[in-house]
Design a protein around this motif. Structure first.
Motif, PDB file in Angstrom:
ATOM      1  N   ALA A 122       0.837  -1.205   0.000  1.00 42.45           N
ATOM      2  CA  ALA A 122       0.000   0.000   0.000  1.00 42.45           C
ATOM      3  C   ALA A 122       0.874   1.258   0.000  1.00 42.45           C
ATOM      4  O   ALA A 122       0.590   2.232  -0.707  1.00 42.45           O
ATOM      5  CB  ALA A 122      -0.928  -0.005   1.217  1.00 42.45           C
ATOM      6  N   VAL A 123       1.952   1.228   0.772  1.00 42.25           N
ATOM      7  CA  VAL A 123       2.856   2.381   0.793  1.00 42.25           C
ATOM      8  C   VAL A 123       3.510   2.544  -0.583  1.00 42.25           C
ATOM      9  O   VAL A 123       3.592   3.650  -1.123  1.00 42.25           O
ATOM     10  CB  VAL A 123       3.943   2.246   1.898  1.00 42.25           C
ATOM     11  N   ALA A 124       3.937   1.411  -1.163  1.00 38.80           N
ATOM     12  CA  ALA A 124       4.587   1.463  -2.482  1.00 38.80           C
ATOM     13  C   ALA A 124       3.642   2.072  -3.526  1.00 38.80           C
ATOM     14  O   ALA A 124       4.038   2.954  -4.292  1.00 38.80           O
ATOM     15  CB  ALA A 124       5.029   0.062  -2.903  1.00 38.80           C
ATOM     16  N   ARG A 125       2.371   1.612  -3.518  1.00 40.16           N
ATOM     17  CA  ARG A 125       1.391   2.135  -4.491  1.00 40.16           C
ATOM     18  C   ARG A 125       1.181   3.631  -4.305  1.00 40.16           C
ATOM     19  O   ARG A 125       1.077   4.397  -5.253  1.00 40.16           O
ATOM     20  CB  ARG A 125       0.041   1.418  -4.327  1.00 40.16           C
ATOM     21  N   TRP A 126       1.083   4.031  -3.029  1.00 40.16           N
ATOM     22  CA  TRP A 126       0.827   5.434  -2.711  1.00 40.16           C
ATOM     23  C   TRP A 126       1.989   6.307  -3.216  1.00 40.16           C
ATOM     24  O   TRP A 126       1.777   7.341  -3.852  1.00 40.16           O
ATOM     25  CB  TRP A 126       0.651   5.600  -1.197  1.00 40.16           C
TER      26      TRP A 126
ATOM     27  N   GLU B 154       4.555   9.909  -7.427  1.00 38.22           N
ATOM     28  CA  GLU B 154       5.651  10.162  -8.358  1.00 38.22           C
ATOM     29  C   GLU B 154       5.140  10.268  -9.793  1.00 38.22           C
ATOM     30  O   GLU B 154       5.614  11.080 -10.582  1.00 38.22           O
ATOM     31  CB  GLU B 154       6.712   9.060  -8.222  1.00 38.22           C
ATOM     32  N   ARG B 155       4.136   9.421 -10.103  1.00 41.54           N
ATOM     33  CA  ARG B 155       3.560   9.442 -11.453  1.00 41.54           C
ATOM     34  C   ARG B 155       2.938  10.813 -11.740  1.00 41.54           C
ATOM     35  O   ARG B 155       3.004  11.329 -12.846  1.00 41.54           O
ATOM     36  CB  ARG B 155       2.494   8.356 -11.563  1.00 41.54           C
TER      37      ARG B 155
ATOM     38  N   PRO C  45       5.973  15.829  -5.200  1.00 39.25           N
ATOM     39  CA  PRO C  45       6.968  15.356  -4.218  1.00 39.25           C
ATOM     40  C   PRO C  45       6.320  14.429  -3.185  1.00 39.25           C
ATOM     41  O   PRO C  45       5.132  14.576  -2.875  1.00 39.25           O
ATOM     42  CB  PRO C  45       7.458  16.645  -3.548  1.00 39.25           C
ATOM     43  N   VAL C  46       7.121  13.472  -2.691  1.00 39.92           N
ATOM     44  CA  VAL C  46       6.616  12.547  -1.671  1.00 39.92           C
ATOM     45  C   VAL C  46       6.909  13.152  -0.294  1.00 39.92           C
ATOM     46  O   VAL C  46       8.063  13.445   0.020  1.00 39.92           O
ATOM     47  CB  VAL C  46       7.301  11.168  -1.798  1.00 39.92           C
ATOM     48  N   PRO C  47       5.881  13.383   0.512  1.00 38.74           N
ATOM     49  CA  PRO C  47       6.116  13.935   1.856  1.00 38.74           C
ATOM     50  C   PRO C  47       6.650  12.823   2.774  1.00 38.74           C
ATOM     51  O   PRO C  47       5.874  12.116   3.429  1.00 38.74           O
ATOM     52  CB  PRO C  47       4.724  14.410   2.284  1.00 38.74           C
TER      53      PRO C  47
END
Ligand code: KG4
Ligand code: ZN
Length: 350
Positions: free
Chosen positions: A228-232, A237-238, A242-244
């Motif tokens: 779930a974290v990977a998908r989020w 990124e897609r 930026p990823v917080p």
């Protein structure tokens, strides 16, 4: 051999990437020497068994010498040898068990091949004194996640549940990698999470819903959470956003700790146990500790967590279990004791 109630025991731990040699007298810690190969595994993002075995071979004698020097104990003063004989990486375990046999044979002392998980539980004797009987133990590390009901750490441990996929520490390490944080990831997520919002993303709590609870009430599952974290993160990124990192770290950590604390406290209440012990590397997590203490406290359950050096893999915990075995008059292992990579917790001494 000296009186059995204060035996001097040398403990050897080599089940994963730490070469640990500890010496205790009864429940008094005399030395705890550690050599870690963690840096050699960092670029692979996880422990490489062959690299770990080789590192144990190289570290064994210097670590043994350091443990003796720091404790002021000469090998001839050791009453018994204890060694982790499982569960763990076979090649790594073999180095410790072969060394223990050599010492036992040359010194003419008994050898106890012990269960690594029971040793994690016994470690707390060195910090907080005799274990309450019974007590509940939540063991969470890179290699294991188990909930154990401990009636007597030398003979009566019941596994109530364990992970059905990734271990809790493994989930921390994998999510850290996704977030670009170094290995091992647990301490980095812990630190990042302090500046983050734990409610930023509502990540799934594995094995906590109705049907799962019927079959897996005290089991854990962290691989769905990791995915779930990977998908989020991928979705962010897609979209070119930026990823917080701090917020995702805090939300992930909240999900892991919520499940661990919830199941551990539930187990204590259902089995009528008033003392909860947390061990393993993930026990160093600040949020896990605070959350568990808060929830356990509401039900009058006391929480014991040894200091971080005694939570992570070390030789002193093996020695502590060995001393308890000697004091309780348990039979030692045979000199041809095997290693057992999947040693069950119903077996405390090989
Ligand atoms: O017990 P340990 O040293 O070795 C075994 O895996 O048996 O545990 C290491 C694990 C690693 O996965 C590491 O990321 C995790 O413990 N860890 C933590 C923290 N410190 C270490 N996880 C979460 N928060 C921490 N503060
Ligand atoms: Zn461990």
């Amino acid at each position: 051999m000296r009186v059995a109630d204060e035996p001097v025991v040398l403990g050897i731990e080599t089940s994963c990437d730490e070469t640990g040699i500890g010496i205790v007298r009864g429940s008094t810690l005399l030395s705890d020497a550690i050599a870690s190969s963690v840096d050699e595994h960092a670029r692979f993002g996880g422990v490489v068994p062959e690299v770990a075995s080789r590192a144990h071979l190289e570290a064994m004698v210097p670590t043994l010498e350091r443990a003796c020097r720091e404790s002021g104990v000469a090998l001839r003063d050791v009453d018994a040898i204890a060694v982790t004989s499982g569960p763990g990486l076979t090649g790594a375990l073999l180095v410790g068990v072969a060394s223990a046999k050599a010492l036992a044979l040359s010194l003419g002392r008994p050898v106890y091949g012990v269960n690594h998980l029971a040793a994690h539980v016994a470690a707390d004797r060195l910090e907080h004194g005799p274990l309450p009987e019974p007590c509940m133990a939540l063991l969470v590390s890179g290699g294991h996640s188990s909930l154990l009901l401990v009636e007597d750490v030398t003979s009566g441990v019941e596994q109530l549940g364990s992970t059905i996929d990734d271990a809790a520490g493994e989930a921390f390490d994998k999510v850290a990698r996704l977030l670009g944080l170094p290995f091992p990831g647990g301490p980095h997520i812990d630190r990042e999470a302090r500046a983050g919002d734990p409610a930023y993303v509502e990540f799934p709590r594995g094995l906590t819903s109705g049907r799962d609870m019927e079959r897996h009430r005290f089991d854990f599952s962290f691989s769905g959470l990791k995915t779930a974290v990977a998908r989020w993160v991928e979705a962010r990124e897609r979209d070119g956003e930026p990823v917080p990192v701090a917020d995702v770290a805090a939300s992930f950590q909240e999900a892991v700790c919520d499940v661990l604390a919830r199941k551990a406290v539930d187990a204590c209440r259902r089995r009528g146990v008033d003392d909860l012990l947390i061990g393993g590397g993930v026990a160093a997590n600040s949020r896990l500790r605070a959350m568990t203490e808060e929830r356990a406290g509401r039900h009058g359950i006391r929480v014991r967590v040894p200091r971080p050096a005694l939570c992570t893999d070390n030789g002193a915990m093996v020695a502590a279990l060995g001393a308890e075995l000697v004091s309780r008059g348990r039979s030692p292992s045979a000199l041809d004791l095997p290693v057992d990579s999947t040693m069950p917790i119903t077996e405390i001494v090989a």
